[in-house]
Write an enzyme that holds these catalytic residues in place. Structure first.
Site, short mmCIF file in Angstrom:
data_model
loop_
_atom_site.label_atom_id
_atom_site.label_comp_id
_atom_site.label_asym_id
_atom_site.label_seq_id
_atom_site.Cartn_x
_atom_site.Cartn_y
_atom_site.Cartn_z
N GLU A 37 0.82 -1.44 0.07
CA GLU A 37 -0.02 0.01 0.16
C GLU A 37 0.72 1.44 -0.36
O GLU A 37 0.14 2.51 -0.63
CB GLU A 37 -0.53 0.00 1.32
N LYS A 65 -17.65 -1.35 5.39
CA LYS A 65 -18.49 -2.01 4.02
C LYS A 65 -19.50 -2.05 3.85
O LYS A 65 -19.77 -1.79 3.35
CB LYS A 65 -17.40 -3.63 5.08
N MET A 106 24.05 9.37 4.00
CA MET A 106 23.66 10.53 4.45
C MET A 106 23.97 10.10 5.92
O MET A 106 24.40 11.37 6.78
CB MET A 106 22.54 10.83 3.94
N PHE A 110 -11.99 -7.96 13.05
CA PHE A 110 -10.51 -8.09 12.39
C PHE A 110 -10.50 -6.94 10.93
O PHE A 110 -11.48 -6.93 10.64
CB PHE A 110 -10.64 -9.36 11.56
N GLN A 111 -9.07 -6.88 11.25
CA GLN A 111 -8.51 -5.54 10.69
C GLN A 111 -9.45 -4.35 10.81
O GLN A 111 -9.71 -3.23 9.97
CB GLN A 111 -8.78 -6.05 9.39
#
Lengths: 170, 555
Positions: B50, B162, B469, B112-113
């Protein structure tokens, strides 16, 4: 210096989180914050007391303005205004001292709103100084519990922090 | 028109002119992906992580000036976007980020999630919405695009549960945005414009300090006109690279920590600083109190909160940078301060950007050669670190939206996915990524995406097998006690390209460079050019911590 900000916000879920989060995230100190609905159902009004010099206040105001939900901000500190706080104090009140407490309540034009067997609940409104004075006077009787609101404030006379005025401006 | 809320969402995107979305599917956002089958006109770019989606949308937005759109599912999908959202927020890039959410009946139950993504992203979005009523989706989307693309641009997130997405609604295109508290200022204040003009005419040593606001307001042409009218040299921030032609006689290059010495000297010695779409960031101003000590300051920015935030200014001008420059230019007479320009030329001659060319392959030489081969017409995307600074110093970008880099957040791993978005946004241009072996490995899984989409991105890895760096910081600030900066086991990047059936080339010596770059540029599809450089290489000039801006070490 302490500043009193009158802030009109859209009454959306999370608006309090957005405002409070902004203060903590940017390191500004809130003395008190009180919030409630206004005459418009979709608009809430926050009274925020914030500590800081002019530079800090300028940033606070500008950053608040960047929040999409914030409609209007008025720093009323330098204007004529009325401000109030409300306190509820539960004090120990054996029959022997009740008379004395009632006298104090009268002097401050406070009210007794509950009488228990050994306690009284006293309600008092006023500016910060008066609220502090009431609390000081009641301390000797034993304060069992205390709750006070943050400051709310309103400009005196023909000056407004309201949505109506906001619309007139346009 | 009756349709599911998920379809309504895509219909809204269509009406906003969106034809490409970067994303990754999952459980909660299933209804949107289902509806996507009915919208062949919206190209969905399936990424591999993502973070790739949000950086790609970011790169797309920076190159095109349009709003970039990405989406992901709830929970981990959403949290994987957070770095990219913060990156876009810091650099004021317009994004609309769509996330799925668990059903409203499950919100708040640690389902969940489930993650509170609107809560998480409050500090890194311009605004966000959790839409619980399906009928409000069209309004939320319209508001999101409006907020993301107007005023100071930024990312806006829309969280869609959803069950809300599955509801059937009557779709109508909302006409009233009803945003009481959102009204950006575009035109500069009349009297402040007069003040600005007055200061400009009086100045003996005027200097323009141009930033990302010039690019995002499409103000490059106006800036050029202003600089030429008043013969003011121009320093740019990292974000402002390309806002002014890098090869212009008045261009002084980048200002700040790794800026050119003459740019930094000009800031220190100017008597008028015209700050355009900049925010006096600590990488530029270094020390707010001693920045431009002899100068009056005109500060133009669309965000009122940036004015006076770090540095006190004499003329504050809130408005669209491009519009304000045009207003200042009205009735502005030509002027030229010869003494000042001569002094600048002296500094340019005395303190040029330089490196020791020799038998070793030098990163500066790599960038210079790319500049030469592309004539500065390519879009250069950078990662973060030394590679970014060399690119910023030596590419001398010609035009706006041709130098794409993560400025404010400094997000390693940004470069490659941003290059994917840039190529999709500007397919007709060469897109060249300058990255390091560290940053590339942070998101190199997107090579699959680039192959799948047939994107001709040229990936130049400035490979020192270390975190250059950080190494440089440890050299100067930790007495050379190097800690966790070496990659003892890097993949063979040429073989890595090979496993995707793409071309990989390795360059070890200066003599091999030009041929390899030419081959890469003339090959279709993604190509990796692995440029091996010494880990000893440092970025100079460098202003050491606590030292004045005009006294950098020069190597």
């Amino acid at each position: 210096m302490r500043h009193i900000l009158a802030v009109l916000v859209e009454n959306n879920p999370g608006v309090l989180t957005r405002v409070a989060g902004l203060f903590s995230r940017r390191g500004y100190n809130i003395d008190s914050l009180s919030v409630g609905r206004t005459e418009h159902p979709n608009v809430s009004r926050m009274t925020i007391v914030v500590e800081g010099d002019d530079l800090v206040l300028e940033q606070v105001t500008k950053q608040l303005h960047k929040l999409v939900d914030v409609i209007k901000i008025n720093d009323i500190t330098s204007e004529e205004y009325v401000d109030r706080e409300l306190v509820l104090v539960k004090v120990g009140a054996d029959p022997a001292v009740r008379g004395e407490i009632i006298q104090i309540v009268d002097i401050f034009r406070a009210r007794i709103v509950d009488i228990g067997q050994r306690t009284l609940i006293i309600e008092c409104t006023g500016d910060e100084g008066k609220i502090s004075a009431v609390i000081e006077s009641l301390k000797p009787f034993g304060i069992k519990e205390l709750v006070r609101t943050g400051k709310i404030a309103m400009l005196r006379g023909h000056k407004f922090t309201s949505l109506n005025e906001f619309k007139e401006e346009e | 028109m009756k349709m599911t809320a998920a379809k309504a969402l895509l219909q809204c995107l269509k009406e906003q002119g969106i034809d490409v979305v970067f994303g990754y599917p999952g459980g909660s956002i299933l209804p949107v992906y289902d509806a996507l089958c009915d919208f062949p006109e919206i190209r969905h770019v399936l990424v591999r992580h993502e973070q790739g989606a949000v950086h790609a949308a970011d790169g797309y937005a920076r190159v095109t000036g349009k709003v970039g759109v990405c989406m992901a599912t709830s929970g981990p999908g959403a949290t994987n976007l957070v770095t990219g959202i913060a990156n876009a927020y810091m650099d004021s890039v317009p994004l609309v980020v769509i996330t799925g959410q668990v059903a409203t009946t499950m919100v708040g139950t640690d389902a969940f999630q489930e993650v509170d993504i609107t809560g998480i992203t409050i500090p890194v979005t311009k605004h966000n919405y959790l839409v619980k009523n399906a009928n409000e989706i069209p309004l939320a989307v319209k508001r999101a695009f409006h907020i993301a693309s107007t005023g100071r641009p930024g990312p806006v997130l829309i969280d869609l549960p959803k069950n809300v997405l599955q509801e059937e609604i009557t779709y109508t295109n909302p006409t009233d945005l009803k945003l009481l508290g959102y009204r950006p200022t575009y035109k500069g204040h009349r009297s402040q414009i007069l003040n600005a003009r007055d200061l400009i005419m009086k100045a003996k040593r005027p200097l323009i300090y141009a930033g990302g606001g010039v690019v995002s307001s499409d103000g490059a042409k106006s800036l050029k006109k202003l600089a030429e009218t008043i013969s003011a040299p121009v320093v740019t921030t990292l974000m402002g690279i390309g806002s002014f032609p890098g090869d212009h006689r008045l261009a002084l290059g980048m200002v700040g920590l790794h800026g050119t010495k003459y740019a930094n000297k000009a800031v220190t010695e100017c008597d008028l600083l015209i700050a355009l779409g900049v925010r006096f960031d600590d990488r530029v101003a270094v020390d707010f109190k001693s920045f431009a000590p002899n100068a009056k300051i005109i500060h133009v920015d669309i965000d009122p909160a940036e004015i006076g935030k770090n540095v006190r200014v004499n003329v504050p001008l809130v408005g669209n940078v491009s519009t304000v420059i045009e207003s200042i230019l009205e009735n502005l007479n030509n002027k030229q301060e010869d003494e000042w320009l001569e002094l600048i030329e002296e500094w340019k001659a005395a303190y040029p950007l330089r490196y020791e060319a020799g038998v070793e392959l030098k990163p500066q030489f790599v960038i210079e050669t790319i500049r030469e081969l592309t004539n500065g017409e390519a879009i250069l995307v950078t990662d973060v670190g030394q590679n970014q600074m060399w690119a910023a110093q030596y590419y001398k970008a010609k035009g706006p939206r041709t130098f794409i880099s993560s400025g404010g957040l400094g997000t390693m791993g940004f470069g490659f996915p941003a290059a994917i978005g840039a190529k999709i946004g500007s397919p007709e241009k060469d897109v060249i990524l300058i990255t390091g072996d560290g940053g590339f490995q942070m998101n190199m899984q997107e090579f699959g995406t680039a192959m799948e989409q047939g994107l001709s991105i040229k990936i130049i890895i400035i490979n020192n097998s270390s975190l250059g760096m950080v190494r440089q910081l440890q050299k100067f600030y930790c007495d050379g006690r190097y800690s966790a900066i070496s990659f003892h086991k890097n993949p063979d990047f040429v073989k890595f390209a090979g496993v995707y059936d793409a071309l990989g080339l390795r360059v070890r010596e200066p003599g091999e460079l030009r041929g390899a770059l030419e081959q890469a540029l003339s090959t279709d599809g993604p190509v990796i050019v692995d440029c091996i450089i010494s880990e000893e290489e440092n970025v100079f000039p460098m202003v050491l911590s606590g030292r004045p801006l005009n006294e950098p070490i020069e190597g």
